[in-house]
Design a protein around this motif. Structure first.
Motif, PDB file in Angstrom:
ATOM      1  N   ALA A   1       0.822  -1.211   0.000  1.00 15.79           N
ATOM      2  CA  ALA A   1       0.000   0.000   0.000  1.00 15.79           C
ATOM      3  C   ALA A   1       0.854   1.258   0.000  1.00 15.79           C
ATOM      4  O   ALA A   1       0.501   2.266  -0.613  1.00 15.79           O
ATOM      5  N   ASN A   2       2.012   1.208   0.683  1.00 15.17           N
ATOM      6  CA  ASN A   2       2.852   2.391   0.760  1.00 15.17           C
ATOM      7  C   ASN A   2       3.503   2.743  -0.570  1.00 15.17           C
ATOM      8  O   ASN A   2       4.031   3.840  -0.737  1.00 15.17           O
ATOM      9  N   SER A   3       3.514   1.784  -1.515  1.00 14.00           N
ATOM     10  CA  SER A   3       4.114   2.077  -2.810  1.00 14.00           C
ATOM     11  C   SER A   3       3.131   2.714  -3.760  1.00 14.00           C
ATOM     12  O   SER A   3       3.464   3.001  -4.897  1.00 14.00           O
ATOM     13  N   LEU A   4       1.895   2.933  -3.304  1.00 10.80           N
ATOM     14  CA  LEU A   4       0.863   3.552  -4.133  1.00 10.80           C
ATOM     15  C   LEU A   4       0.453   4.883  -3.543  1.00 10.80           C
ATOM     16  O   LEU A   4       0.649   5.140  -2.357  1.00 10.80           O
ATOM     17  N   PRO A   5      -0.161   5.755  -4.356  1.00  9.47           N
ATOM     18  CA  PRO A   5      -0.758   6.966  -3.801  1.00  9.47           C
ATOM     19  C   PRO A   5      -1.827   6.594  -2.788  1.00  9.47           C
ATOM     20  O   PRO A   5      -2.484   5.567  -2.911  1.00  9.47           O
TER      21      PRO A   5
ATOM     22  N   THR B   1     -11.714  -4.775  -5.640  1.00  8.15           N
ATOM     23  CA  THR B   1     -10.733  -4.721  -6.719  1.00  8.15           C
ATOM     24  C   THR B   1      -9.339  -5.057  -6.214  1.00  8.15           C
ATOM     25  O   THR B   1      -8.595  -5.820  -6.833  1.00  8.15           O
ATOM     26  N   TRP B   2      -8.975  -4.482  -5.092  1.00  3.08           N
ATOM     27  CA  TRP B   2      -7.649  -4.723  -4.514  1.00  3.08           C
ATOM     28  C   TRP B   2      -7.485  -6.198  -4.163  1.00  3.08           C
ATOM     29  O   TRP B   2      -6.481  -6.828  -4.509  1.00  3.08           O
ATOM     30  N   VAL B   3      -8.473  -6.766  -3.490  1.00  4.52           N
ATOM     31  CA  VAL B   3      -8.380  -8.167  -3.071  1.00  4.52           C
ATOM     32  C   VAL B   3      -8.346  -9.094  -4.283  1.00  4.52           C
ATOM     33  O   VAL B   3      -7.580 -10.062  -4.323  1.00  4.52           O
ATOM     34  N   ALA B   4      -9.182  -8.809  -5.287  1.00  4.84           N
ATOM     35  CA  ALA B   4      -9.196  -9.643  -6.492  1.00  4.84           C
ATOM     36  C   ALA B   4      -7.842  -9.595  -7.187  1.00  4.84           C
ATOM     37  O   ALA B   4      -7.338 -10.618  -7.670  1.00  4.84           O
ATOM     38  N   ALA B   5      -7.226  -8.420  -7.249  1.00  9.45           N
ATOM     39  CA  ALA B   5      -5.915  -8.301  -7.882  1.00  9.45           C
ATOM     40  C   ALA B   5      -4.863  -9.094  -7.115  1.00  9.45           C
ATOM     41  O   ALA B   5      -4.000  -9.755  -7.707  1.00  9.45           O
ATOM     42  N   LEU B   6      -4.936  -9.062  -5.786  1.00 12.02           N
ATOM     43  CA  LEU B   6      -3.991  -9.841  -4.985  1.00 12.02           C
ATOM     44  C   LEU B   6      -4.173 -11.333  -5.234  1.00 12.02           C
ATOM     45  O   LEU B   6      -3.197 -12.091  -5.295  1.00 12.02           O
ATOM     46  N   ARG B   7      -5.424 -11.758  -5.368  1.00  5.98           N
ATOM     47  CA  ARG B   7      -5.675 -13.181  -5.637  1.00  5.98           C
ATOM     48  C   ARG B   7      -5.081 -13.577  -6.985  1.00  5.98           C
ATOM     49  O   ARG B   7      -4.487 -14.655  -7.121  1.00  5.98           O
TER      50      ARG B   7
ATOM     51  N   PRO C   1      -5.241   1.140 -12.442  1.00  6.92           N
ATOM     52  CA  PRO C   1      -4.023   1.750 -13.010  1.00  6.92           C
ATOM     53  C   PRO C   1      -2.916   1.917 -11.978  1.00  6.92           C
ATOM     54  O   PRO C   1      -1.737   1.709 -12.272  1.00  6.92           O
ATOM     55  N   ASN C   2      -3.276   2.296 -10.752  1.00  9.50           N
ATOM     56  CA  ASN C   2      -2.278   2.460  -9.697  1.00  9.50           C
ATOM     57  C   ASN C   2      -1.684   1.116  -9.277  1.00  9.50           C
ATOM     58  O   ASN C   2      -0.499   1.021  -8.959  1.00  9.50           O
ATOM     59  N   LEU C   3      -2.533   0.101  -9.257  1.00  6.40           N
ATOM     60  CA  LEU C   3      -2.038  -1.234  -8.933  1.00  6.40           C
ATOM     61  C   LEU C   3      -1.037  -1.710  -9.976  1.00  6.40           C
ATOM     62  O   LEU C   3       0.021  -2.263  -9.645  1.00  6.40           O
ATOM     63  N   PHE C   4      -1.352  -1.506 -11.253  1.00  4.21           N
ATOM     64  CA  PHE C   4      -0.447  -1.938 -12.309  1.00  4.21           C
ATOM     65  C   PHE C   4       0.857  -1.149 -12.238  1.00  4.21           C
ATOM     66  O   PHE C   4       1.940  -1.690 -12.464  1.00  4.21           O
ATOM     67  N   ALA C   5       0.756   0.139 -11.907  1.00  4.44           N
ATOM     68  CA  ALA C   5       1.970   0.956 -11.781  1.00  4.44           C
ATOM     69  C   ALA C   5       2.847   0.457 -10.644  1.00  4.44           C
ATOM     70  O   ALA C   5       4.084   0.518 -10.724  1.00  4.44           O
ATOM     71  N   ALA C   6       2.234  -0.074  -9.575  1.00  8.71           N
ATOM     72  CA  ALA C   6       3.010  -0.568  -8.433  1.00  8.71           C
ATOM     73  C   ALA C   6       3.862  -1.765  -8.806  1.00  8.71           C
ATOM     74  O   ALA C   6       4.886  -2.030  -8.169  1.00  8.71           O
ATOM     75  N   LEU C   7       3.446  -2.515  -9.832  1.00 11.78           N
ATOM     76  CA  LEU C   7       4.224  -3.679 -10.262  1.00 11.78           C
ATOM     77  C   LEU C   7       5.571  -3.266 -10.845  1.00 11.78           C
ATOM     78  O   LEU C   7       6.468  -4.104 -10.994  1.00 11.78           O
TER      79      LEU C   7
END
Length: 274
Positions: free
Chosen positions: A12-16, A28-34, A77-83
């Motif tokens: 979480a700290n790596s995202l806005p 959305t966050w949980v699904a992406a983690l899965r 978009p923020n999740l993908f940027a964190a990768l």
């Protein structure tokens, strides 16, 4: 349920901060983690190779599979940027993703057990032919009513509605000693589990029930003896217990006019087939 938020902070700290303020409450966050932890086994390079558009489609399917409807267009978009963030998830991924994976498994199991318990609780209400009665109180769910009744037991064992309120420790009592008269406070001497179940039910009922909403507004805005939000919630919780006792003892649905004015009404009796 607070650990997921703590263990997920390295991601979480790596995202806005606007990405997901409470990540593990976001579908959305949980699904992406899965998708990343289960499907890609924590291989962030594979997730990056999917591309933003394809990753969104995969996450959308995971949300649908979990019972959701749509994903957050702001978070993906923020999740993908964190990768691609070399200072964030890439640095901590081995430890963080392992903990997240284990927590997701525990969380899913706890949700399954909770759903099973709630289903059985509502099943007991159905067997007792109480579901239609208790849910006639606007804003009160069958699960919320079942949680209260699981703590109070059969309301018929209480001679009056006030007895239920006193049993829960929600009855006000003046503090008197000789000529001294202190502030009126709740006794707090009843069963804390009943108070907790009633207060939880009030959170939803207050917003959906016009009688409770008006009562809350009056108690927190009146000039004389204005109550705090917590005190008003307790007063409505006590009213909810009285109303539950009334509808179950009389076998008649909740009537907002009676609840508001105490007038005599002639509501229809709910039949056993209802």
């Amino acid at each position: 349920m607070s650990r997921p938020g703590i263990d997920g902070e390295c991601w979480a700290n790596s995202l806005p901060t606007v990405a997901a303020r409470q990540p593990f409450r976001c579908r959305t966050w949980v699904a992406a983690l899965r998708v990343i932890c289960d499907r890609d086994n924590g291989d962030l390079a594979h997730s990056r190779r999917l591309g933003a558009a394809r990753l969104e489609r995969v996450v959308r399917r995971e949300i649908t599979r979990a019972g959701g409807q749509k994903q957050s267009l702001r978070i993906m978009p923020n999740l993908f940027a964190a990768l691609h963030d070399s200072a964030g998830v890439l640095t901590h991924r081995r430890g963080a993703l392992e903990r997240v994976h284990l927590l997701l498994e525990d969380w899913a199991e706890n949700k399954r057990r909770l759903l099973d318990t709630e289903t059985r609780m509502v099943g007991v209400l159905d067997e007792l032919e109480l579901t239609a009665l208790v849910t006639s109180i606007a804003g009160l769910s069958a699960v919320g009513a079942a949680a209260i009744l699981a703590e109070t037991g059969d309301p018929a064992r209480f001679p009056t509605a006030r007895s239920v309120v006193k049993h829960a420790g929600l009855a006000p009592r003046e503090k008197l000693s000789g000529t001294f008269c202190g502030r009126t406070r709740l006794t707090g001497q009843g069963r804390a589990s009943i108070r907790l179940a009633a207060r939880r039910a009030v959170f939803a009922a207050r917003h959906c029930n016009p009688v409770y909403a008006a009562r809350y507004q009056h108690l927190t805005s009146r000039e004389a003896n204005r109550l705090t939000s917590d005190q008003a919630q307790a007063a409505i919780a006590a009213a909810l217990l009285r109303h539950l006792h009334a509808v179950i003892r009389t076998r008649r649905p909740w009537d907002p006019h009676v609840a508001t004015h105490g007038t005599t009404a002639a509501p229809t009796t709910i039949s056993a087939a209802a």
